[in-house]
Each structure stands twice: as structure tokens, then as C-alpha cells.
Scaffold this motif. Structure first.
Motif, PDB file in Angstrom:
ATOM      1  N   ASP A   1       0.817  -1.221   0.000  1.00  0.00           N
ATOM      2  CA  ASP A   1       0.000   0.000   0.000  1.00  0.00           C
ATOM      3  C   ASP A   1       0.848   1.266   0.000  1.00  0.00           C
ATOM      4  O   ASP A   1       0.517   2.246  -0.687  1.00  0.00           O
ATOM      5  CB  ASP A   1      -0.943   0.012   1.215  1.00  0.00           C
ATOM      6  CG  ASP A   1      -2.069  -1.005   1.060  1.00  0.00           C
ATOM      7  OD1 ASP A   1      -2.302  -1.471  -0.074  1.00  0.00           O
ATOM      8  OD2 ASP A   1      -2.714  -1.328   2.075  1.00  0.00           O
ATOM      9  N   GLU A   2       1.957   1.256   0.770  1.00  0.00           N
ATOM     10  CA  GLU A   2       2.819   2.437   0.811  1.00  0.00           C
ATOM     11  C   GLU A   2       3.440   2.689  -0.560  1.00  0.00           C
ATOM     12  O   GLU A   2       3.501   3.828  -1.033  1.00  0.00           O
ATOM     13  CB  GLU A   2       3.935   2.265   1.858  1.00  0.00           C
ATOM     14  CG  GLU A   2       3.464   2.262   3.308  1.00  0.00           C
ATOM     15  CD  GLU A   2       3.060   0.877   3.801  1.00  0.00           C
ATOM     16  OE1 GLU A   2       2.831  -0.041   2.966  1.00  0.00           O
ATOM     17  OE2 GLU A   2       2.957   0.705   5.029  1.00  0.00           O
ATOM     18  N   ALA A   3       3.918   1.620  -1.186  1.00  0.00           N
ATOM     19  CA  ALA A   3       4.546   1.768  -2.504  1.00  0.00           C
ATOM     20  C   ALA A   3       3.526   2.205  -3.553  1.00  0.00           C
ATOM     21  O   ALA A   3       3.846   2.995  -4.456  1.00  0.00           O
ATOM     22  CB  ALA A   3       5.214   0.465  -2.921  1.00  0.00           C
ATOM     23  N   LEU A   4       2.293   1.729  -3.431  1.00  0.00           N
ATOM     24  CA  LEU A   4       1.248   2.129  -4.381  1.00  0.00           C
ATOM     25  C   LEU A   4       1.049   3.651  -4.328  1.00  0.00           C
ATOM     26  O   LEU A   4       0.907   4.314  -5.361  1.00  0.00           O
ATOM     27  CB  LEU A   4      -0.066   1.402  -4.058  1.00  0.00           C
ATOM     28  CG  LEU A   4      -1.203   1.584  -5.052  1.00  0.00           C
ATOM     29  CD1 LEU A   4      -0.814   1.127  -6.454  1.00  0.00           C
ATOM     30  CD2 LEU A   4      -2.449   0.831  -4.592  1.00  0.00           C
ATOM     31  N   LEU A   5       1.086   4.171  -3.109  1.00  0.00           N
ATOM     32  CA  LEU A   5       1.004   5.625  -2.931  1.00  0.00           C
ATOM     33  C   LEU A   5       2.183   6.303  -3.637  1.00  0.00           C
ATOM     34  O   LEU A   5       2.020   7.339  -4.295  1.00  0.00           O
ATOM     35  CB  LEU A   5       1.036   5.935  -1.423  1.00  0.00           C
ATOM     36  CG  LEU A   5       0.677   7.348  -0.979  1.00  0.00           C
ATOM     37  CD1 LEU A   5      -0.783   7.647  -1.253  1.00  0.00           C
ATOM     38  CD2 LEU A   5       0.983   7.537   0.515  1.00  0.00           C
ATOM     39  N   GLY A   6       3.356   5.694  -3.513  1.00  0.00           N
ATOM     40  CA  GLY A   6       4.545   6.229  -4.186  1.00  0.00           C
ATOM     41  C   GLY A   6       4.382   6.270  -5.698  1.00  0.00           C
ATOM     42  O   GLY A   6       4.723   7.267  -6.343  1.00  0.00           O
ATOM     43  N   TYR A   7       3.846   5.189  -6.263  1.00  0.00           N
ATOM     44  CA  TYR A   7       3.632   5.164  -7.719  1.00  0.00           C
ATOM     45  C   TYR A   7       2.695   6.288  -8.140  1.00  0.00           C
ATOM     46  O   TYR A   7       2.853   6.875  -9.203  1.00  0.00           O
ATOM     47  CB  TYR A   7       3.034   3.822  -8.155  1.00  0.00           C
ATOM     48  CG  TYR A   7       4.059   2.718  -8.332  1.00  0.00           C
ATOM     49  CD1 TYR A   7       4.904   2.702  -9.442  1.00  0.00           C
ATOM     50  CD2 TYR A   7       4.183   1.699  -7.398  1.00  0.00           C
ATOM     51  CE1 TYR A   7       5.842   1.693  -9.615  1.00  0.00           C
ATOM     52  CE2 TYR A   7       5.122   0.680  -7.560  1.00  0.00           C
ATOM     53  CZ  TYR A   7       5.952   0.687  -8.673  1.00  0.00           C
ATOM     54  OH  TYR A   7       6.878  -0.303  -8.838  1.00  0.00           O
ATOM     55  N   LYS A   8       1.714   6.586  -7.308  1.00  0.00           N
ATOM     56  CA  LYS A   8       0.702   7.575  -7.699  1.00  0.00           C
ATOM     57  C   LYS A   8       1.129   9.011  -7.416  1.00  0.00           C
ATOM     58  O   LYS A   8       0.617   9.947  -8.037  1.00  0.00           O
ATOM     59  CB  LYS A   8      -0.644   7.237  -7.042  1.00  0.00           C
ATOM     60  CG  LYS A   8      -1.185   5.909  -7.602  1.00  0.00           C
ATOM     61  CD  LYS A   8      -2.558   5.533  -7.099  1.00  0.00           C
ATOM     62  CE  LYS A   8      -3.038   4.261  -7.811  1.00  0.00           C
ATOM     63  NZ  LYS A   8      -4.353   3.796  -7.350  1.00  0.00           N
ATOM     64  N   THR A   9       2.060   9.197  -6.473  1.00  0.00           N
ATOM     65  CA  THR A   9       2.484  10.556  -6.125  1.00  0.00           C
ATOM     66  C   THR A   9       3.895  10.881  -6.629  1.00  0.00           C
ATOM     67  O   THR A   9       4.278  12.036  -6.676  1.00  0.00           O
ATOM     68  CB  THR A   9       2.490  10.757  -4.591  1.00  0.00           C
ATOM     69  OG1 THR A   9       3.475   9.862  -4.020  1.00  0.00           O
ATOM     70  CG2 THR A   9       1.127  10.462  -3.987  1.00  0.00           C
ATOM     71  N   GLY A  10       4.674   9.838  -6.957  1.00  0.00           N
ATOM     72  CA  GLY A  10       6.044  10.069  -7.416  1.00  0.00           C
ATOM     73  C   GLY A  10       7.070  10.061  -6.293  1.00  0.00           C
ATOM     74  O   GLY A  10       8.263  10.143  -6.542  1.00  0.00           O
ATOM     75  N   SER A  11       6.592   9.948  -5.052  1.00  0.00           N
ATOM     76  CA  SER A  11       7.515   9.913  -3.917  1.00  0.00           C
ATOM     77  C   SER A  11       7.118   8.760  -2.995  1.00  0.00           C
ATOM     78  O   SER A  11       5.981   8.713  -2.492  1.00  0.00           O
ATOM     79  CB  SER A  11       7.452  11.252  -3.180  1.00  0.00           C
ATOM     80  OG  SER A  11       8.170  11.158  -1.986  1.00  0.00           O
ATOM     81  N   PHE A  12       8.036   7.845  -2.782  1.00  0.00           N
ATOM     82  CA  PHE A  12       7.724   6.616  -2.037  1.00  0.00           C
ATOM     83  C   PHE A  12       8.003   6.804  -0.550  1.00  0.00           C
ATOM     84  O   PHE A  12       9.135   7.092  -0.162  1.00  0.00           O
ATOM     85  CB  PHE A  12       8.544   5.452  -2.597  1.00  0.00           C
ATOM     86  CG  PHE A  12       8.108   5.023  -3.979  1.00  0.00           C
ATOM     87  CD1 PHE A  12       7.278   3.928  -4.163  1.00  0.00           C
ATOM     88  CD2 PHE A  12       8.505   5.751  -5.101  1.00  0.00           C
ATOM     89  CE1 PHE A  12       6.860   3.546  -5.432  1.00  0.00           C
ATOM     90  CE2 PHE A  12       8.102   5.375  -6.378  1.00  0.00           C
ATOM     91  CZ  PHE A  12       7.277   4.279  -6.548  1.00  0.00           C
TER      92      PHE A  12
END
Lengths: 163, 163
Positions: B66-77
Motif C-alpha cells: 500500500d505504501e509503494a502504491l502511494l509512491g507510484y501515484k504521487t512520485g515519492s515513495f
């Protein structure tokens, strides 16, 4: 006709139409909005020369919701199971195969009440993954189910879970 | 030496050893037991002739927690992001490419405290997907990170989210 009678008739007709539309919608398979977060079961590339290339050429991914995941693991899919066949075009360059545009988003849904004639399974395809672009519709028995009959021993599902 | 002194020394040594082992384990990346239920980001096939074929030939799938998915969508992991590179052998028959045995399970994990020298990212590879078979170990800077530097503008991640 009196105005009151006219109004009553109009209301009756509208109510009937709403009922018919609601029933038709009810029998349709919904576009799955959240399948990209479901469990990825497996993938496969189908190339030119494969017997299914005309319909299924490209790279496809199979996804399962929680009910369908249980089905993959037990061999029997409970009501509510939804399996996605997500077919993408391929970009084959530099000795690699990458994903490209979506060709079709296939949906297979278990509902033993709705789909009595097809062993409890309903099918739909959304061309290019567009929710309004239904490419199977009421033709799902001939277009989908008849080929799945060969997998009767696996509850009509081709794909298998792998760790 | 008196027995009491000997015992005290033995306890001290054991305590030190436990501390060293605990520290070493703490710096390792854990084998991800539940990644098959994470979000599937994308897939790719790397064939003979591709410059990365020796290391990454086969079909690979990228999964994100879930954290990495947020990174993919925001550009910052964010810290806690884990990205999986699941590489399988391919079975190429009958104009199709199917998945075969697992070659390596790659893990990329964000922890800005643990991995200060590599922009917050740690890496490990599990040969054949076997938890005890660590094929990268302390060599992750040279074996993994140096290639990821080219993706600095994407927080060192090659893959991108697609709908």
C-alpha cells in the motif's frame, strides 16, 4: 380523456418503463471499478499463429476478488466470485514484450440465481476497457460459456492459482 | 577464575552475540510472505538478445504494497514502501508465452534510516524465491542501486503505474 386519467396513465407507463430498465440493468454484469487492486492470479502472452490469436492476441492478466481467490484455492467458486481477464496490446521491441493499450476487459461472475443456464457463470467484455462498450451482452452463452464447458472439472475456469 | 565470574563472562559473551545477530538480521530485508496479494503494477517479458537477458530474462511482474502504491501515484515513495520484482522462467510453445518456475524474487524496500547510502532504498534477491537463498546480500549498492540511479527523477523506481 380527463386530465387526471391521462396523468395516471402517464405515471403507469413511466413506472413500467423504469421497471423494465431496472430489470435489464440487473441482469447485466457491472463494470468492475476496483479490480486493479485484486489478486493477480497469472499472466500469459498469446502471439500470432496461436489458435486464439484473433480474439485474445496480446498479453493478458487474470485477477480475482476475494471470493474468486477462495475458488481458485478450493476448486469451487462461491457466489460473488468475479474473475477478470485483462487483455492488453503488446509492444514488441528490442527483444522484449511490454504492455500497451487495453484491448478488452473480460469479466466472469458467479451468480447461481442470475445465470442458471450457464452453470452459474455470467460473462461480459468491455471493449478497450470502456464501461459503456459492452461487446458480449446477452450473447455470453455462445460467445463465452461454450468454450468454458471444457473446464467443467475446474468449475468452468481455465486459469489456475500458482504461488 | 571463580565460577560466578565465569558465568558472568559467559552471559556477557552470549548477550553480545545475540546483539550482533539481532543487528545483522535487522539490516536484512525480510522475505515478503504476502506479496501475491499486493497490487500488480505491470508485467514485461525480456527475451534473448535484450541487454538485460542474462540477469532478467523471462517474464516479470511488479507488485507494490500500500505504501509503494502511494509512491507510484504521487512520485515519492514513503518509508515502508516495498516493491517486488517477481521473475519467472517462460514456457514458449504453440505461439504463446506462459509462466514457468520462479527464477528470482527481487525486493526493493524504502527505509531512509537503514539505507542512508542508497537514497533510502535497500535491495535483496531471493534465488528461485527461496527465503534462505539471498543472492544480493550486502552487495546491493553495486548489484542493484547503481542501475537505479538513472531513475532518480522517479525516486529510483523504473516501473510506472498504469490504470
Amino acid at each position: 380523456m380527463h386530465t387526471v386519467a391521462k396523468n395516471t396513465l402517464a405515471i403507469t407507463v413511466i413506472t413500467l418503463l423504469i421497471g423494465i430498465i431496472a430489470h435489464a440493468s440487473d441482469s447485466l454484469i457491472k463494470y468492475p471499478t476496483d479490480y486493479r487492486n485484486w489478486t493477480h492470479i497469472k499472466s500469459m502472452v498469446i502471439q500470432e499463429g496461436h489458435p486464439l490469436h484473433a480474439s485474445f492476441g496480446g498479453i493478458h492478466h487474470i485477477y480475482a476478488n476475494d471470493e474468486a481467490l477462495l475458488g481458485y484455492k478450493t476448486g469451487s467458486f462461491p457466489n460473488g466470485s468475479v474473475i477478470i481477464f485483462d487483455l492488453l496490446e503488446t509492444d514488441e521491441t528490442n527483444n522484449s514484450i511490454s504492455e500497451d493499450q487495453r484491448k478488452v476487459l473480460g469479466v466472469m461472475q458467479k451468480d447461481t440465481q442470475k445465470f442458471k443456464q450457464t452453470a452459474g457463470w455470467g460473462f461480459e467484455g468491455f471493449g478497450a476497457g470502456i464501461p459503456s462498450n459492452r461487446v458480449v451482452g446477452s450473447n455470453y452463452k455462445e460467445a463465452c460459456f461454450e468454450c468454458h464447458i471444457s473446464q467443467k472439472q475446474n468449475d468452468y475456469v481455465f486459469s489456475k492459482w500458482r504461488e
